[in-house]
Write an enzyme that holds these catalytic residues in place. Structure first.
Site, PDB file in Angstrom:
ATOM      1  N   ARG A  64       8.754   7.866   2.805  1.00  0.00           N
ATOM      2  CA  ARG A  64       9.022   6.443   3.068  1.00  0.00           C
ATOM      3  C   ARG A  64       9.878   5.879   2.113  1.00  0.00           C
ATOM      4  NH1 ARG A  64       8.310   4.783  -1.522  1.00  0.00           N
ATOM      5  NH2 ARG A  64       8.687   2.736  -0.833  1.00  0.00           N
ATOM      6  N   ALA A  98      13.814   3.200   2.237  1.00  0.00           N
ATOM      7  CA  ALA A  98      15.092   3.360   3.059  1.00  0.00           C
ATOM      8  C   ALA A  98      15.915   4.681   2.760  1.00  0.00           C
ATOM      9  CB  ALA A  98      15.804   2.177   2.958  1.00  0.00           C
ATOM     10  N   ARG A 153      10.655   4.755  12.896  1.00  0.00           N
ATOM     11  CA  ARG A 153      10.430   3.478  12.147  1.00  0.00           C
ATOM     12  C   ARG A 153      11.781   2.753  12.376  1.00  0.00           C
ATOM     13  NH1 ARG A 153       8.129   3.192   6.151  1.00  0.00           N
ATOM     14  NH2 ARG A 153       7.466   1.396   6.840  1.00  0.00           N
ATOM     15  N   GLN A 158       2.279   0.629  -1.959  1.00  0.00           N
ATOM     16  CA  GLN A 158       3.141   1.410  -2.606  1.00  0.00           C
ATOM     17  C   GLN A 158       3.435   0.833  -4.045  1.00  0.00           C
ATOM     18  OE1 GLN A 158       3.268  -0.178   0.282  1.00  0.00           O
ATOM     19  NE2 GLN A 158       4.717   0.663   1.781  1.00  0.00           N
ATOM     20  N   ASP A 216      15.497  -2.673   2.998  1.00  0.00           N
ATOM     21  CA  ASP A 216      15.542  -1.887   3.967  1.00  0.00           C
ATOM     22  C   ASP A 216      16.683  -2.135   4.983  1.00  0.00           C
ATOM     23  OD1 ASP A 216      12.476  -1.937   3.219  1.00  0.00           O
ATOM     24  OD2 ASP A 216      12.893  -0.098   4.334  1.00  0.00           O
ATOM     25  N   ASN A 244      13.007  -6.592   3.590  1.00  0.00           N
ATOM     26  CA  ASN A 244      12.388  -5.640   2.608  1.00  0.00           C
ATOM     27  C   ASN A 244      10.802  -5.771   2.718  1.00  0.00           C
ATOM     28  OD1 ASN A 244      12.423  -3.713   0.359  1.00  0.00           O
ATOM     29  ND2 ASN A 244      11.647  -5.349  -0.922  1.00  0.00           N
TER      30      ASN A 244
END
Ligand code: MRU
Length: 352
Positions: free
Chosen positions: A53, A55, A96, A201, A242, A252
């Site tokens: 994960r 970007a 995604r 995260q 992102d 984001n």
């Protein structure tokens, strides 16, 4: 207990012996496990389930997915090979929707594929281009880090959200790349990492990689952002992105918008670090799809249920921070400052 050991030469995602090898980020911080794929469908699944994960890491993974697809294809003509790649591209793209780096990585590979003159040449060019993109990602992050380090001072305490680190890229990181470069420039800094519910995260990945690298890092619950700012415990904020559209609206990790709003309230500079591959110069903010994820991410933590059965959940993965809350956008080509519609355009005009 965490006995995971990470070597500094580790890459989040890489190409080895015609396979894609990734760190399984769902297992961190407890275990450092690698997964190996020889089928692009497995890469698509890894992106969807957040084995990989962040970007830029997703962008490179998409490119590697197409590199596997080109090797998997049994096509004997260029046209059939391109059709196989188009199908793989669609499957990878649909994993995604918000991080534009995925589309960027896939498009870059398709352009290379379309310029090949024979099946063999297309295969070779596609694999080489994907490997090159992975190498370039690290170089870009290091340049971005240096560019951004001038904005940070000795004894700063810097807040970051989610994971925009080595684990969100091939290596080094975007926002954490700037933090790394600031320390490499000799400045003494501290970091505050938000936990970043629901997938965590911040606590699982950012706190893990910064602690591993010997940073003075403190973990806070997302709900303590206001407290730390109001009590003078934070001087600056830096996050990744992102997708950034031409007006300077930043997509984001969910929670970024409320941190930026709180930073404005307390006069704390709020910076974004992202490579040019994260900019989407075509879309308007209102047209970008925000990924909505499973409610189970919110109704439990790990295997433990923390909400009543049947509860309705709203679980957006990203939010939009408007340009008026952003003090600067750090890229590998320089720092964009308000007004962003002009400064972002300039980054692309001057350098591409
Ligand atoms: O859902 P994730 O973990 O893929 O979200 C990641 C982020 O929001 C990061 O901040 C962003 O991708 C920048 S990574 C350098």
């Amino acid at each position: 207990m965490n006995d995971t050991v990470v070597d500094s030469s580790l890459r989040t995602v890489e190409w080895k012996d015609n396979k894609v090898v990734m760190i399984d980020q769902t297992k961190l911080p407890n275990k450092l496990e690698f997964v190996e794929f020889d089928d692009f469908n497995q890469v698509a699944n890894a992106i969807k389930t957040m084995v990989v994960r962040g970007a830029p890491a997703i962008g490179v993974s998409g490119a590697f997915g197409l590199a596997l697809a080109v090797l998997q294809s049994k096509a004997t003509t260029e046209g059939d090979l391109i059709s196989d790649l188009e199908l793989a591209k669609k499957i990878l793209f649909e994993t995604r929707p918000t991080a534009v780096n995925l589309a960027w990585g896939l498009e870059k590979i398709m352009n290379v594929a379309n310029s090949g003159d024979s099946v063999e040449q297309i295969k070779e060019q596609v694999v080489n281009e994907a490997k090159k993109m992975a190498d370039e990602d690290i170089e870009i992050n290091k340049t971005m880090g240096k560019n951004g380090s001038v904005l940070f001072d000795d004894n700063d305490t810097i807040m970051t959200h989610c994971n925009a680190g080595a684990l969100a890229t091939v290596a080094y990181g975007t926002a954490l790349g700037v933090i790394r470069a600031t320390r490499e420039s000799g400045k003494n800094i501290k970091v505050i990492a938000t936990e970043t519910r629901p997938v965590q995260q911040g606590s699982r990945l950012t706190a893990f990689e910064l602690k591993h690298d010997g940073f003075d890092v403190s973990l806070i619950p997302d709900t303590a952002v206001g407290y730390t700012m109001a009590n003078g415990l934070v001087n600056k904020v830096i996050v990744g992105a992102d997708r950034i559209v031409k007006t300077g609206h930043v997509f984001n990790k969910i929670g970024t918008y409320q941190i930026a709003t709180m930073a404005k309230q307390h006069g704390i500079p709020f910076y974004v670090a992202a490579p040019l591959s994260t900019f989407d110069m075509k879309s308007n903010a209102k047209d970008v799809v925000i990924e909505m994820r499973e409610g189970t991410e919110v109704t439990g933590i790990g295997d433990k249920k923390t909400a009543p059965d049947g509860i309705n959940v709203i679980n957006p993965a990203f939010d939009i921070t408007p340009p008026e809350l952003i003090s600067g956008i750090i890229t590998e080509k320089g720092i964009a400052q308000p007004p962003y519609d002009e400064s972002i355009k300039k980054l692309f005009q001057v350098n591409n």
